[in-house]
Design an enzyme around this catalytic site. Structure first.
Site, PDB file in Angstrom:
ATOM      1  N   ASN A 157       0.805  -1.231   0.000  1.00  0.00           N
ATOM      2  CA  ASN A 157       0.000   0.000   0.000  1.00  0.00           C
ATOM      3  C   ASN A 157       0.835   1.277   0.000  1.00  0.00           C
ATOM      4  OD1 ASN A 157       0.811  -0.531   2.638  1.00  0.00           O
ATOM      5  ND2 ASN A 157      -0.992   0.412   3.532  1.00  0.00           N
ATOM      6  N   GLU A 254       4.014  -4.614  12.511  1.00  0.00           N
ATOM      7  CA  GLU A 254       3.041  -3.533  12.285  1.00  0.00           C
ATOM      8  C   GLU A 254       1.925  -4.144  11.464  1.00  0.00           C
ATOM      9  OE1 GLU A 254       3.389  -0.711  13.669  1.00  0.00           O
ATOM     10  OE2 GLU A 254       5.520  -0.545  14.113  1.00  0.00           O
ATOM     11  N   CYS A 288      -3.192   1.219   6.646  1.00  0.00           N
ATOM     12  CA  CYS A 288      -3.493   0.569   7.928  1.00  0.00           C
ATOM     13  C   CYS A 288      -4.158   1.532   8.896  1.00  0.00           C
ATOM     14  CB  CYS A 288      -2.213   0.015   8.519  1.00  0.00           C
ATOM     15  SG  CYS A 288      -0.939   1.277   8.678  1.00  0.00           S
ATOM     16  N   GLU A 467       7.965   1.414  16.326  1.00  0.00           N
ATOM     17  CA  GLU A 467       9.014   1.989  15.486  1.00  0.00           C
ATOM     18  C   GLU A 467       8.832   3.504  15.528  1.00  0.00           C
ATOM     19  OE1 GLU A 467       9.166  -0.034  11.683  1.00  0.00           O
ATOM     20  OE2 GLU A 467       9.687  -1.930  12.637  1.00  0.00           O
TER      21      GLU A 467
HETATM   22  P1  NAD Z   1       0.451  -9.314   3.620  1.00  0.00           P
HETATM   23  O1  NAD Z   1       0.511  -9.715   5.033  1.00  0.00           O
HETATM   24  O2  NAD Z   1      -0.265 -10.188   2.659  1.00  0.00           O
HETATM   25  O3  NAD Z   1       1.912  -9.134   3.002  1.00  0.00           O
HETATM   26  C1  NAD Z   1       2.881  -8.275   3.561  1.00  0.00           C
HETATM   27  C2  NAD Z   1       4.246  -8.747   3.149  1.00  0.00           C
HETATM   28  O4  NAD Z   1       4.497 -10.011   3.763  1.00  0.00           O
HETATM   29  C3  NAD Z   1       4.424  -8.978   1.643  1.00  0.00           C
HETATM   30  O5  NAD Z   1       5.730  -8.612   1.264  1.00  0.00           O
HETATM   31  C4  NAD Z   1       4.232 -10.477   1.521  1.00  0.00           C
HETATM   32  O6  NAD Z   1       4.874 -11.030   0.388  1.00  0.00           O
HETATM   33  C5  NAD Z   1       4.879 -10.968   2.796  1.00  0.00           C
HETATM   34  N1  NAD Z   1       4.436 -12.279   3.264  1.00  0.00           N
HETATM   35  C6  NAD Z   1       3.256 -12.904   3.016  1.00  0.00           C
HETATM   36  N2  NAD Z   1       3.231 -14.106   3.631  1.00  0.00           N
HETATM   37  C7  NAD Z   1       4.395 -14.233   4.305  1.00  0.00           C
HETATM   38  C8  NAD Z   1       4.956 -15.240   5.134  1.00  0.00           C
HETATM   39  N3  NAD Z   1       4.302 -16.368   5.393  1.00  0.00           N
HETATM   40  N4  NAD Z   1       6.177 -15.032   5.663  1.00  0.00           N
HETATM   41  C9  NAD Z   1       6.848 -13.881   5.423  1.00  0.00           C
HETATM   42  N5  NAD Z   1       6.382 -12.905   4.623  1.00  0.00           N
HETATM   43  C10 NAD Z   1       5.166 -13.066   4.072  1.00  0.00           C
HETATM   44  O7  NAD Z   1      -0.147  -7.827   3.611  1.00  0.00           O
HETATM   45  P2  NAD Z   1      -0.515  -6.942   2.357  1.00  0.00           P
HETATM   46  O8  NAD Z   1      -1.780  -7.469   1.760  1.00  0.00           O
HETATM   47  O9  NAD Z   1       0.679  -6.752   1.495  1.00  0.00           O
HETATM   48  O10 NAD Z   1      -0.813  -5.523   3.084  1.00  0.00           O
HETATM   49  C11 NAD Z   1      -2.017  -5.200   3.654  1.00  0.00           C
HETATM   50  C12 NAD Z   1      -1.978  -5.372   5.171  1.00  0.00           C
HETATM   51  O11 NAD Z   1      -0.881  -4.665   5.716  1.00  0.00           O
HETATM   52  C13 NAD Z   1      -3.206  -4.798   5.843  1.00  0.00           C
HETATM   53  O12 NAD Z   1      -3.654  -5.693   6.824  1.00  0.00           O
HETATM   54  C14 NAD Z   1      -2.701  -3.523   6.478  1.00  0.00           C
HETATM   55  O13 NAD Z   1      -3.431  -3.087   7.594  1.00  0.00           O
HETATM   56  C15 NAD Z   1      -1.312  -3.911   6.842  1.00  0.00           C
HETATM   57  N6  NAD Z   1      -0.484  -2.715   7.016  1.00  0.00           N
HETATM   58  C16 NAD Z   1      -0.114  -2.375   8.288  1.00  0.00           C
HETATM   59  C17 NAD Z   1       0.650  -1.215   8.491  1.00  0.00           C
HETATM   60  C18 NAD Z   1       1.074  -0.795   9.881  1.00  0.00           C
HETATM   61  O14 NAD Z   1       1.973   0.033   9.994  1.00  0.00           O
HETATM   62  N7  NAD Z   1       0.477  -1.311  10.936  1.00  0.00           N
HETATM   63  C19 NAD Z   1       1.018  -0.426   7.394  1.00  0.00           C
HETATM   64  C20 NAD Z   1       0.606  -0.816   6.124  1.00  0.00           C
HETATM   65  C21 NAD Z   1      -0.142  -1.973   5.944  1.00  0.00           C
END
Ligand code: NAD
Length: 500
Positions: A157, A254, A288, A467
């Site tokens: 995102n 996060e 998020c 962080e």
């Molecule tokens: P996601 O969890 O699907 O993926 C995030 C990252 O993790 C990607 O690079 C993905 O390839 C990797 N990943 C996926 N499975 C994994 C595994 N088993 N082991 C290690 N890495 C793995 O999330 P997304 O769809 O890319 O992003 C959306 C989510 O991120 C939403 O839930 C959003 O709220 C959250 N988000 C949180 C913050 C925050 O600061 N709290 C900021 C931005 C997004």
């Protein structure tokens, strides 16, 4: 936008200072969300690529990066910031193409913030201090040591914004890095690797591409990786935590949110409506921190609802490159399907659509993109799935409350606890809620106003650790204590049970 049929760009892992062929000839296509056309291909990701990346990061750490002077590292971060700033427009265009977000947003938010991240942590490092505890004849001082190679795993995102948020403090504290950007948005991370190739020694910044279940999982488990800073979904975060636990890796998680916007009758309602719409729909609701639950005091529900609907209807969806565009496309067809499944569920759960929720007709070449009108829903029970689960799209629900106690109950009544925004002119109430809301960050009369010195992170299922500012410097280092007895005459050599 790429013309139909044009050749795909090939994005490769960045290992030991150069772009390198992946170990396996297996590729994924990367689409441009605004039109649905592929523009690049990346490796599917493999354990072999990750092993090579982590081993190279270990070598670079041991060969000297971990021992460079802080001032030298700060200068290199400043150089990276200047180089990125000089190429802002190219990075903004790449970010907009890769994510479907308005180019204006990438220009005004994503890329300037990435520059600020690098610059901020250069400054934070220059001003960093460690404590010294003195008592008679005894000096205890803390030193901070780098951890070694660390993994940075980031979502789609805010790709460059979040990668640099982790990268800058990790490098500042003398760690080497293996980054894995989201498979949906590998563009700006790849550009950044090219940029850093001119600035950092080989191996200090390594990058692998690929799926979470291949590259991401292998990276968390790799024996050379000493810490994992992960931003992404809550379910993925739980898996990352399980994988990291047996090796006692340091973890920063996060995760997701279902954040409330609380609007009280004493607020400036026009400002609150503008703030609530910005909080709900910026980046198509894919942040998020988005305020996807709008809680409003019942006595002002009617005028506030009207102000909201009018503002949501005025949001312009369209070509991300058009400066007049407010909302771009969702990240992928799969993600739009998921968001739409929540819209169908909202109807089943008793929701009434005040506006939006359909697929807008778009002209060519945007017709194949992943478009969705911003939706405002009311009438959902507070405990319904749509009002408690993270949808991560342009969908917000509206809920009335009678008094502050009910507002607080509604706000805290979900498993998440990332942030909240409160709109009121009553200072006592602002402090009370700031204290009692279950959230890592509370904004009053604003939203997403960030000072990079402040702690960032969630409570409950929104994450683990903080962080930002000194919290990032602490996460990316190990504090160690050195105790020196220098006045042997007065102080016994051992005094195990007498604390100072
Ligand atoms: P996601 O969890 O699907 O993926 C995030 C990252 O993790 C990607 O690079 C993905 O390839 C990797 N990943 C996926 N499975 C994994 C595994 N088993 N082991 C290690 N890495 C793995 O999330 P997304 O769809 O890319 O992003 C959306 C989510 O991120 C939403 O839930 C959003 O709220 C959250 N988000 C949180 C913050 C925050 O600061 N709290 C900021 C931005 C997004």
């Amino acid at each position: 936008m790429k013309p139909a049929g044009a050749a795909l760009q090939t994005l490769r892992p960045f290992l030991d200072g150069v772009f390198t062929d992946p170990a396996r000839d297996e590729w994924l296509q990367v689409q441009e969300p605004a039109c649905g056309r592929p523009w690049a291909r990346i490796p599917r990701g493999s354990e072999e690529d990750v092993r090579r990346a982590a081993a190279g990061a270990r070598r670079a750490f041991e060969e000297g990066w971990g021992r460079t002077a802080p001032g030298e590292r700060a200068d290199l971060l400043d150089q990276a910031a200047a180089a990125l700033e000089a190429r802002s427009e190219e990075f903004a265009r790449c970010e907009s193409r890769d994510t479907g977000k308005p180019l204006r947003l990438a220009r005004e938010l994503d890329i300037p913030r990435a520059v600020a991240n690098l610059r901020f942590f250069a400054g934070a490092l220059r001003h960093d201090e460690t404590p010294c505890h003195e008592s008679a004849g005894v000096l205890n001082y803390t030193s901070r040591r780098p951890l070694g190679p660390v993994a940075l795993i980031t979502p789609w995102n805010l790709p460059l914004y979040l990668l640099t948020w982790k990268l800058a403090p990790a490098l500042a504290m003398g760690n080497t890095v293996v980054a894995k950007p989201s498979e949906w948005t590998p563009g700006t991370a790849t550009l950044l690797a090219g940029l850093l190739a001119e600035i950092l020694p080989p191996g200090v910044f390594q990058m692998v591409h690929g799926l979470g279940e291949t590259a991401g999982r292998a990276l968390v488990r790799d024996p050379d990786i000493r810490a994992v800073s992960f931003t992404g979904g809550t379910a993925t975060g739980a898996e990352v935590a399980r994988s990291a636990a047996p090796a006692f890796k340091k973890l920063s998680l996060e995760l997701g949110g279902k954040n409330p916007t609380l609007v009280f009758a004493d607020a400036d309602l026009e400002e609150a409506a503008a703030g609530a719409v910005r909080a709900a729909f910026t980046n198509q609701g894919q942040i998020c921190l988005c305020g996807s639950r709008i809680l409003v005091e019942a006595s002002v529900l009617k005028p506030f609802r009207e102000a909201l609907v009018e503002r949501v209807r005025a949001l312009r969806l369209g070509d991300p490159a058009d400066p007049a565009t407010d909302l771009g496309a969702l990240i992928s067809a799969e993600h739009r399907d998921r968001v739409e499944s929540y819209l169908a569920l909202a109807r089943e759960e008793g929701g009434r659509f005040l506006t939006g929720g359909g697929r807008p007709p778009m002209p060519e070449p945007l017709a194949g993109g992943y478009w969705l009108e911003p939706a405002l829903v009311e009438g959902l029970p507070a405990a319904s799935r749509c009002a408690t689960e993270e949808i991560f799209g342009p969908v917000a629900s509206l809920h009335p409350f009678r008094d502050e106690a009910e507002a607080l109950r509604l706000a805290n009544g979900v498993r998440y606890g990332l942030c909240a925004s409160v709109w009121t002119r009553d200072l006592d109430r602002a402090h009370r809620l700031g204290h009692d809301l279950e959230a890592g960050m509370v904004w009053v009369n604003t939203w997403l106003l960030r000072d990079l010195r402040t702690p960032f992170g969630g409570v409950k299922d929104s994450g683990l650790g903080r962080e930002g500012g000194r919290w990032s410097l602490e996460f990316f280092s190990e504090a160690r204590n050195l105790c020196i007895r220098y006045c042997a005459g007065d102080v016994p050599a051992a005094q195990p049970s007498r604390p100072t």
